[in-house]
Motif scaffolding. Structure first.
Motif, short mmCIF file in Angstrom:
data_model
loop_
_atom_site.label_atom_id
_atom_site.label_comp_id
_atom_site.label_asym_id
_atom_site.label_seq_id
_atom_site.Cartn_x
_atom_site.Cartn_y
_atom_site.Cartn_z
N ALA A 1 0.85 -1.19 0.00
CA ALA A 1 0.00 0.00 0.00
C ALA A 1 0.88 1.24 0.00
CB ALA A 1 -0.89 -0.01 1.24
N VAL A 2 0.24 2.40 -0.22
CA VAL A 2 0.91 3.68 -0.09
C VAL A 2 0.20 4.42 1.04
CG1 VAL A 2 1.59 5.81 -1.24
CG2 VAL A 2 1.39 3.69 -2.54
N THR A 3 0.96 4.98 1.95
CA THR A 3 0.32 5.65 3.08
C THR A 3 1.03 6.96 3.43
OG1 THR A 3 -0.41 5.37 5.39
CG2 THR A 3 1.72 4.40 4.83
N MET A 4 0.25 7.92 3.93
CA MET A 4 0.89 9.07 4.59
C MET A 4 1.74 8.49 5.71
SD MET A 4 -1.97 11.90 5.52
CE MET A 4 -3.19 12.46 4.35
N GLY A 5 2.85 9.12 6.03
CA GLY A 5 3.69 8.65 7.13
C GLY A 5 3.16 9.13 8.47
N ILE A 6 3.77 8.63 9.53
CA ILE A 6 3.38 9.09 10.86
C ILE A 6 3.74 10.57 11.01
CG2 ILE A 6 3.72 8.77 13.35
CD1 ILE A 6 4.31 5.84 12.79
N GLY A 7 4.88 10.96 10.44
CA GLY A 7 5.26 12.38 10.47
C GLY A 7 4.25 13.24 9.73
N THR A 8 3.75 12.73 8.59
CA THR A 8 2.74 13.46 7.82
C THR A 8 1.49 13.66 8.68
OG1 THR A 8 3.47 12.01 6.00
CG2 THR A 8 1.68 13.57 5.53
N ILE A 9 1.07 12.58 9.33
CA ILE A 9 -0.14 12.64 10.17
C ILE A 9 0.05 13.62 11.32
CG2 ILE A 9 -1.55 11.27 11.78
CD1 ILE A 9 -1.03 8.84 9.86
N LEU A 10 1.23 13.58 11.94
CA LEU A 10 1.48 14.46 13.09
C LEU A 10 1.52 15.93 12.71
CD1 LEU A 10 4.15 12.44 15.14
CD2 LEU A 10 1.72 12.71 15.65
N ASP A 11 1.72 16.22 11.41
CA ASP A 11 1.73 17.61 10.97
C ASP A 11 0.33 18.22 10.89
OD1 ASP A 11 4.45 17.74 10.80
OD2 ASP A 11 4.56 17.53 8.61
N ALA A 12 -0.72 17.37 10.95
CA ALA A 12 -2.08 17.91 10.93
C ALA A 12 -2.31 18.78 12.17
CB ALA A 12 -3.10 16.77 10.88
N ARG A 13 -3.11 19.84 12.02
CA ARG A 13 -3.32 20.73 13.18
C ARG A 13 -4.12 20.04 14.27
NH1 ARG A 13 -3.92 23.82 8.73
NH2 ARG A 13 -2.07 25.10 8.41
N ARG A 14 -5.10 19.25 13.84
CA ARG A 14 -5.91 18.48 14.81
C ARG A 14 -6.06 17.07 14.29
NH1 ARG A 14 -11.36 21.67 15.48
NH2 ARG A 14 -11.75 20.00 16.96
N ILE A 15 -6.17 16.14 15.22
CA ILE A 15 -6.36 14.73 14.86
C ILE A 15 -7.56 14.19 15.65
CG2 ILE A 15 -5.36 12.41 14.96
CD1 ILE A 15 -2.60 13.70 14.63
N ILE A 16 -8.46 13.52 14.95
CA ILE A 16 -9.57 12.84 15.63
C ILE A 16 -9.46 11.36 15.29
CG2 ILE A 16 -12.07 12.62 15.89
CD1 ILE A 16 -12.33 15.55 14.99
N LEU A 17 -9.16 10.56 16.29
CA LEU A 17 -9.07 9.10 16.09
C LEU A 17 -10.28 8.45 16.73
CD1 LEU A 17 -5.99 6.81 16.44
CD2 LEU A 17 -8.15 6.18 17.55
N GLN A 18 -11.00 7.67 15.95
CA GLN A 18 -12.12 6.91 16.49
C GLN A 18 -11.75 5.43 16.56
OE1 GLN A 18 -16.26 8.38 15.10
NE2 GLN A 18 -14.95 8.20 13.29
N ALA A 19 -12.23 4.74 17.57
CA ALA A 19 -12.02 3.28 17.65
C ALA A 19 -13.23 2.65 18.31
CB ALA A 19 -10.76 2.97 18.46
#
Ligand code: PGA
Length: 263
Positions: free
Chosen positions: A179-197
């Motif tokens: 697969a191709v994915t944004m990296g963890i660094g890419t994700i951490l650059d977002a201003r806000r993160i909402i993770l649902q589980a």
């Protein structure tokens, strides 16, 4: 990091959708990072309802999806592009040229992954990144041992992820291994993160992500160093948290302050 153990998945989807719609009202050219899987579907149906019934306008929004399977074309029903069309884009007015996916076909993938990162920067960065989490702790397709500062790239899926996703494939059917994915660094650059589980099968991953050490072995734990990461859980996904009672009390206290107009 804020953890809310909701009454159920419906309440979590309500809260996530409310956050996104409030951000959209404040910034009509909102940049959204989007996820696939069963977890975000409730949020997407609420965004579509807000668009249809209350005129929420997504015409200036830009979207960047987290990941895509390598070599499943956009017309393939199991590609994430097809998933997003079915569950979100067919029901919203995001213009086609404002919808972005990481490159997942053809050659020059490394260069095109770097270009995808540039497109995020050119858009001004991601305002809100929506996430799920794998039972092995992955976010996007960043599997355990992904660098905590990784960027968009091609990678091989773990046997655990292939097994979790095998329910979508009939016996003998081609199941992508990469697969191709944004990296963890890419994700951490977002201003806000909402993770649902949601569900008991996420309980260990949620405990490791929120109460374990920050470790590349649990990519979700990287959110511990993000200044505005919100975990929205159902009771089953939050069942193994030693801080569960604290999170419930913290939510009540914050709601009191909000009701009093102090927050
Ligand atoms: P799910 O997948 O939403 O289908 O549980 C989440 C993930 O693997 O990231």
């Amino acid at each position: 990091m804020k953890v809310i153990v909701c009454r159920n998945a419906e309440e979590a989807a309500d809260l996530a959708a409310r956050e996104i719609l409030a951000a959209l009202a404040a910034k009509p050219d909102l940049v959204l990072g989007l996820a696939t899987g069963s977890t975000p579907i409730g949020v997407y149906s609420r965004l579509i309802r807000a668009h249809r019934e209350r005129g929420a306008d997504f015409s200036r929004v830009r979207t960047f999806n987290l990941d895509e399977y390598l070599d499943l074309g956009p017309g393939h029903p199991k590609s994430y592009r097809a998933f997003m069309r079915r569950h979100l884009f067919d029901g919203l007015n995001v213009p086609e040229d404002r919808i972005h996916f990481p490159p997942a076909e053809g050659s020059g993938l490394a260069d095109r992954c770097a270009r995808f990162e540039d497109e995020i920067l050119d858009a001004g960065g991601i305002d809100i990144q929506l996430l799920g989490i794998g039972s092995n702790g992955h976010i996007g397709f960043n599997e355990p041992t992904s660098s905590l500062r990784s960027r968009t790239r091609v990678l091989t899926l773990t046997a655990k992820t292939l097994e979790d996703n095998s329910r979508f494939y009939s016996p003998g059917e081609f199941q992508p291994q990469m697969a191709v994915t944004m990296g963890i660094g890419t994700i951490l650059d977002a201003r806000r993160i909402i993770l649902q589980a949601f569900g008991a099968k996420k309980a260990d991953a949620i405990r490791a992500a929120t109460e374990g050490p920050v470790s590349s072995f649990c990519p979700g734990s990287a959110l511990q160093i993000h200044p505005r990461a919100l975990f929205l859980l159902d009771p089953e996904a939050g069942a193994r948290l030693s801080m569960r009672e604290h999170h419930l009390r913290a939510r009540e206290n914050e709601e009191t302050l909000r009701r009093e107009g102090r927050l």
